[in-house]
Design a protein around this motif. Structure first.
Motif, short mmCIF file in Angstrom:
data_model
loop_
_atom_site.label_atom_id
_atom_site.label_comp_id
_atom_site.label_asym_id
_atom_site.label_seq_id
_atom_site.Cartn_x
_atom_site.Cartn_y
_atom_site.Cartn_z
N UNK A 57 33.82 -7.36 53.41
CA UNK A 57 33.09 -8.48 53.48
C UNK A 57 33.64 -9.29 52.21
N UNK A 58 34.24 -8.61 50.99
CA UNK A 58 34.60 -9.49 49.57
C UNK A 58 33.13 -9.90 48.78
N UNK A 59 31.98 -9.76 48.65
CA UNK A 59 30.94 -10.71 48.28
C UNK A 59 30.63 -9.08 46.97
N UNK A 60 30.36 -10.66 46.20
CA UNK A 60 30.09 -9.99 45.02
C UNK A 60 28.81 -9.34 44.83
N UNK A 61 28.59 -7.99 43.78
CA UNK A 61 27.27 -7.99 43.42
C UNK A 61 27.40 -7.63 42.15
N UNK A 62 25.81 -8.72 42.19
CA UNK A 62 25.96 -8.94 40.28
C UNK A 62 24.13 -8.23 39.84
N UNK A 63 24.40 -8.21 39.06
CA UNK A 63 23.29 -7.32 37.90
C UNK A 63 22.23 -8.39 36.84
N UNK A 64 22.75 -9.84 37.13
CA UNK A 64 22.28 -10.53 36.57
C UNK A 64 21.38 -10.95 36.51
N UNK A 65 20.83 -12.10 35.70
CA UNK A 65 19.58 -12.41 35.99
C UNK A 65 19.23 -14.05 36.37
N UNK A 66 18.73 -13.73 37.48
CA UNK A 66 19.55 -15.12 38.20
C UNK A 66 18.92 -16.40 38.37
N UNK A 67 19.24 -17.07 37.25
CA UNK A 67 18.81 -18.05 36.23
C UNK A 67 18.87 -19.14 37.02
N UNK A 68 18.82 -20.41 36.33
CA UNK A 68 19.03 -21.12 36.33
C UNK A 68 20.25 -21.36 36.66
N UNK A 69 20.86 -21.66 35.38
CA UNK A 69 21.65 -21.49 34.33
C UNK A 69 23.20 -20.80 35.64
N UNK A 70 22.58 -19.33 35.58
CA UNK A 70 23.93 -18.70 36.56
C UNK A 70 23.15 -19.11 37.60
N UNK A 71 22.61 -19.89 38.85
CA UNK A 71 23.02 -20.08 39.67
C UNK A 71 24.32 -21.05 39.86
N UNK A 72 23.94 -21.67 38.72
CA UNK A 72 24.81 -22.73 38.27
C UNK A 72 26.07 -22.29 38.11
N UNK A 73 26.49 -22.12 37.74
CA UNK A 73 27.97 -21.07 37.48
C UNK A 73 28.38 -20.40 38.81
N UNK A 74 28.16 -19.66 39.24
CA UNK A 74 28.21 -18.97 40.61
C UNK A 74 29.22 -20.05 41.76
N UNK A 75 30.41 -19.42 42.22
CA UNK A 75 31.33 -20.84 42.60
C UNK A 75 31.30 -19.45 44.28
N UNK A 76 31.12 -18.38 44.25
CA UNK A 76 31.34 -17.93 45.35
C UNK A 76 29.98 -16.46 46.10
N UNK A 77 29.57 -16.23 47.53
CA UNK A 77 28.34 -15.76 47.62
C UNK A 77 28.37 -14.31 46.95
N UNK A 78 27.68 -14.12 46.32
CA UNK A 78 26.59 -13.09 45.72
C UNK A 78 25.58 -12.83 46.18
N UNK A 79 25.72 -11.43 46.28
CA UNK A 79 24.46 -10.49 46.06
C UNK A 79 23.63 -10.23 44.76
N UNK A 80 22.97 -10.46 44.59
CA UNK A 80 22.35 -9.88 43.10
C UNK A 80 21.07 -9.40 42.86
N UNK A 81 21.04 -8.16 42.08
CA UNK A 81 19.80 -7.18 42.25
C UNK A 81 19.62 -6.75 40.92
N UNK A 82 18.77 -7.81 40.71
CA UNK A 82 18.42 -7.79 39.24
C UNK A 82 16.73 -7.10 39.19
#
Length: 227
Positions: free
Chosen positions: A21-46
């Protein structure tokens, strides 16, 4: 160990129902700044919590054997730690986020136990399986609302993923060489004279070795002089 668990989770979350599916997996903290920078579907595991599971703590030492099944070292039992991840999906619409979370559940629910051969090398060397629970009852002291408040973001649907991993308890100790010869005992005469003493020797009994061989379904080896 923690970064190796991250790599294992990345492979699990990127595969299964989300494979291809081409879904990115991220381990960064899902802060407001991080959410504003994303431009593709992401599964976040914080990773929001790390603590020892004291109910799994063991005492004593474990034997480390070589290829000949000879004890060469002894080490303390590993300590088990609970790594708690906050898993969220980030897309443009809530419906797509719910689909991603459903795919994550479908991928992780059958994987209640990770076998050693599925783990990175250092974890695999311990020869222990790793328990994994998803969306279970939260047992940590911090609530999800408190976590989102600390991150400065708005509350989102999430899955609580807990991986309980062993961490080696150093150091290891070298074991002494195995006993191959019996002890020799010298018994003196009543007068204590040197001429009256004689030496008696015996071979060590192989009771433990025989028991281990029988437990493994092997016939214990007999001594050459046994009748």
């Amino acid at each position: 160990m923690i970064h190796e668990v991250d790599e294992t989770l990345k492979g699990l979350l990127g595969g299964g129902a989300l494979a291809g599916a081409g879904i990115e997996v991220s381990f960064e903290a899902p802060t407001r700044d991080w959410a504003a920078r994303r431009n593709a579907p992401v599964v976040n595991a914080y990773l929001y919590d790390i603590r020892e599971d004291v109910t799994l703590r063991q005492r004593g030492h474990l034997a480390v054997r070589d290829q000949r099944d000879v004890v060469v070292r002894r080490r303390r039992p590993p300590r088990w730690f609970r790594l708690s991840y906050l898993v969220t999906a980030w897309t443009k619409t809530p419906q797509d986020e719910h689909r991603l979370l459903s795919a994550v559940l479908a991928t992780l629910l059958p994987r209640e136990l990770l076998a050693p051969d599925e783990l990175p090398l250092s974890l695999r060397a311990l020869g222990l399986s790793v328990p994994l629970t998803v969306a279970g009852a939260q047992t940590e002291s911090r609530s999800l609302a408190e976590i989102w408040s600390a991150l400065g973001g708005e509350l989102k649907p999430s899955l609580d993923l807990v991986v309980t991993v062993p961490f080696p308890a150093y150091p290891e100790y070298d074991a002494g060489p195995p006993v191959t010869e019996g002890a020799t005992v010298r018994v003196g005469g009543l007068d204590g004279g040197p001429g009256a003493s004689e030496g008696r020797s015996h071979r060590p009994r192989q009771v433990a070795a025989a028991r281990e061989a029988r437990a493994a379904g092997r016939e214990p080896a007999r001594r050459p002089d046994a009748r």
